[in-house]
Design a protein around this motif. Structure first.
Motif, short mmCIF file in Angstrom:
data_model
loop_
_atom_site.label_atom_id
_atom_site.label_comp_id
_atom_site.label_asym_id
_atom_site.label_seq_id
_atom_site.Cartn_x
_atom_site.Cartn_y
_atom_site.Cartn_z
N TYR A 1 0.83 -1.21 0.00
CA TYR A 1 0.00 0.00 0.00
C TYR A 1 0.87 1.26 0.00
O TYR A 1 0.63 2.20 -0.75
CB TYR A 1 -0.90 0.03 1.25
CG TYR A 1 -2.28 -0.58 1.06
CD1 TYR A 1 -3.20 -0.02 0.18
CD2 TYR A 1 -2.66 -1.69 1.80
CE1 TYR A 1 -4.47 -0.56 0.04
CE2 TYR A 1 -3.93 -2.24 1.66
CZ TYR A 1 -4.83 -1.68 0.79
OH TYR A 1 -6.08 -2.21 0.64
N ARG A 2 1.89 1.26 0.85
CA ARG A 2 2.66 2.48 1.05
C ARG A 2 3.59 2.79 -0.12
O ARG A 2 4.07 3.92 -0.25
CB ARG A 2 3.45 2.39 2.37
CG ARG A 2 2.54 2.23 3.57
CD ARG A 2 3.27 2.36 4.89
NE ARG A 2 3.59 3.74 5.21
CZ ARG A 2 4.12 4.12 6.37
NH1 ARG A 2 4.37 3.22 7.30
NH2 ARG A 2 4.39 5.38 6.59
N VAL A 3 3.85 1.82 -0.96
CA VAL A 3 4.63 2.08 -2.17
C VAL A 3 3.87 3.05 -3.08
O VAL A 3 4.45 4.00 -3.63
CB VAL A 3 4.93 0.77 -2.93
CG1 VAL A 3 5.44 1.07 -4.34
CG2 VAL A 3 5.96 -0.05 -2.17
N THR B 1 -8.87 1.18 -0.83
CA THR B 1 -8.00 1.70 -1.88
C THR B 1 -6.70 2.31 -1.35
O THR B 1 -5.79 2.54 -2.14
CB THR B 1 -8.74 2.78 -2.68
OG1 THR B 1 -9.18 3.82 -1.78
CG2 THR B 1 -9.96 2.20 -3.40
N ASN B 2 -6.61 2.61 -0.06
CA ASN B 2 -5.38 3.23 0.42
C ASN B 2 -5.00 2.69 1.80
O ASN B 2 -5.76 1.96 2.44
CB ASN B 2 -5.51 4.76 0.45
CG ASN B 2 -6.62 5.23 1.38
OD1 ASN B 2 -6.67 4.85 2.54
ND2 ASN B 2 -7.54 6.04 0.87
N THR B 3 -3.82 3.10 2.24
CA THR B 3 -3.23 2.58 3.48
C THR B 3 -4.13 2.80 4.70
O THR B 3 -4.42 1.87 5.46
CB THR B 3 -1.87 3.26 3.74
OG1 THR B 3 -1.09 3.21 2.56
CG2 THR B 3 -1.15 2.58 4.89
N GLU B 4 -4.56 4.06 4.90
CA GLU B 4 -5.30 4.39 6.10
C GLU B 4 -6.65 3.68 6.18
O GLU B 4 -7.05 3.19 7.23
CB GLU B 4 -5.51 5.90 6.21
CG GLU B 4 -4.33 6.65 6.82
CD GLU B 4 -4.07 6.30 8.28
OE1 GLU B 4 -4.89 5.62 8.90
OE2 GLU B 4 -3.02 6.72 8.80
N ASP C 1 -9.61 12.67 -2.87
CA ASP C 1 -8.26 12.14 -2.77
C ASP C 1 -8.26 10.71 -2.24
O ASP C 1 -7.22 10.17 -1.94
CB ASP C 1 -7.39 13.03 -1.89
CG ASP C 1 -7.89 13.07 -0.46
OD1 ASP C 1 -7.21 13.71 0.35
OD2 ASP C 1 -8.94 12.48 -0.16
N GLY C 2 -9.46 10.12 -2.11
CA GLY C 2 -9.54 8.74 -1.65
C GLY C 2 -9.41 8.61 -0.15
O GLY C 2 -9.32 7.52 0.38
N MET C 3 -9.40 9.75 0.58
CA MET C 3 -9.21 9.69 2.02
C MET C 3 -10.43 10.15 2.79
O MET C 3 -10.38 10.40 3.98
CB MET C 3 -8.02 10.60 2.42
CG MET C 3 -6.70 10.15 1.84
SD MET C 3 -6.12 8.62 2.58
CE MET C 3 -5.68 9.19 4.20
N GLU C 4 -11.55 10.31 2.10
CA GLU C 4 -12.72 10.81 2.80
C GLU C 4 -13.28 9.78 3.76
O GLU C 4 -13.07 8.60 3.60
CB GLU C 4 -13.81 11.25 1.81
CG GLU C 4 -14.62 10.09 1.22
CD GLU C 4 -13.90 9.33 0.13
OE1 GLU C 4 -12.72 9.63 -0.13
OE2 GLU C 4 -14.52 8.45 -0.46
N LEU D 1 -9.56 -9.61 4.53
CA LEU D 1 -8.87 -8.35 4.20
C LEU D 1 -7.43 -8.60 3.76
O LEU D 1 -6.93 -7.94 2.86
CB LEU D 1 -8.89 -7.41 5.40
CG LEU D 1 -10.26 -6.89 5.84
CD1 LEU D 1 -10.08 -5.82 6.93
CD2 LEU D 1 -11.03 -6.29 4.68
N LEU D 2 -6.76 -9.54 4.42
CA LEU D 2 -5.37 -9.81 4.07
C LEU D 2 -5.24 -10.51 2.72
O LEU D 2 -4.28 -10.28 1.99
CB LEU D 2 -4.72 -10.66 5.16
CG LEU D 2 -4.47 -9.97 6.50
CD1 LEU D 2 -3.95 -10.96 7.53
CD2 LEU D 2 -3.49 -8.81 6.34
#
Length: 204
Positions: A77-79, A128-131, A170-173, A119-120
Motif C-alpha cells: 500500500y505504502r509504495v 483503496t489506500n493505506t489508512e 483524494d480517496g481519504m474521505e 482483508l489480508l
C-alpha cells in the motif's frame, strides 16, 4: 460410484490440507524472518481460512503467517500511497506497532479471524489506500474504532495543507452516518405554514 467419488474427494482434501500444513511449518521453521515471504501456497492458507471461517492449522503457525502477510500488505500500500494520518495524537507507525503487538499476544484465534483473513487475502478489493485498510484491520485486531467526526476533522486539516484541489476526491474521505433526528416527548413543536394559516383563520 457416488460413495467412491466422495471418499476420493475427502482424501484429496485431507492431502491438500496436510500439504499446506507442511508448507506452513516450513515457513515458520525459517529462522531468518527477513527472508520470509508469503508465497502463493501460503496465501492459499489465508484464503482457506477466509472461506471456511475457521482455522485448520496450528494457531501459532497461522499467526506468524498473518503477521508476515500484514507487513507485506502495508508495504505494498505504502509504495503507491505513502500518505498516512496522525489520529488522536498518534502517528501511523505507533498504531501499526500496537496492532503487531496485539496480534503477537493472541493465544488463540480471535473471533474476527475470518474477516482478518478476508482483508489480508484481497485487501485492494475492499480498500483503496493505506489508512482505510489499516483503520478497518486495526479495529478487528484491537477493537479500536476512531470516531468518524475526529477523522473528518483530520481530513479537513489535511485538505487545507495540501496543494491538491479540495473539491477533488483524494480517496481519504470518511463516510459519516447521519442519524435521523428523534422528537422527544415534551419538545415544543415549531409552527409550520399550515399552523400559521389555521391560527389566522381562528383569530378572524
Amino acid at each position: 460410484l457416488a460413495s467412491t467419488q466422495m471418499e476420493g474427494s475427502s482424501s484429496g482434501n485431507e492431502n491438500s490440507i496436510e500439504k499446506r500444513q507442511k508448507i506452513l511449518s516450513a515457513f515458520v521453521g525459517n529462522t531468518d524472518t527477513k527472508a520470509r515471504r508469503v508465497t502463493a501456497d501460503l496465501d492459499e492458507i489465508i484464503r482457506d481460512v477466509a472461506e471456511i471461517g475457521a482455522s485448520r492449522y496450528p494457531w501459532e503457525h497461522l499467526k506468524a503467517l498473518l503477521i508476515q502477510k500484514l507487513e507485506e500488505v502495508i508495504d505494498a500500500y505504502r509504495v503507491k500511497d505513502s500518505k498516512t494520518l496522525e489520529v488522536d495524537g498518534e502517528a501511523f507507525d505507533t498504531r501499526y506497532k500496537r496492532v503487531l503487538e496485539f496480534m503477537t499476544a493472541f493465544q488463540s484465534p480471535p473471533f474476527t479471524l475470518q474477516r482478518m483473513c478476508e482483508l489480508l487475502h484481497e485487501p485492494k478489493r475492499y480498500y483503496t489506500n493505506t489508512e482505510k485498510f489499516f483503520l478497518a484491520f486495526s479495529k478487528l485486531v484491537c477493537g479500536i474504532s476512531y470516531p468518524a467526526e475526529d477523522l473528518e476533522a483530520i481530513m479537513r486539516k489535511e485538505s487545507k495543507t495540501s496543494d491538491a484541489d479540495p473539491s477533488k476526491d483524494d480517496g481519504m474521505e470518511v463516510q459519516m452516518d447521519s442519524e435521523p433526528s428523534v422528537k422527544k416527548a415534551g419538545d415544543k413543536k415549531e409552527p409550520g405554514s399550515a399552523d400559521i394559516v389555521q391560527s389566522s383563520m381562528e383569530a378572524e
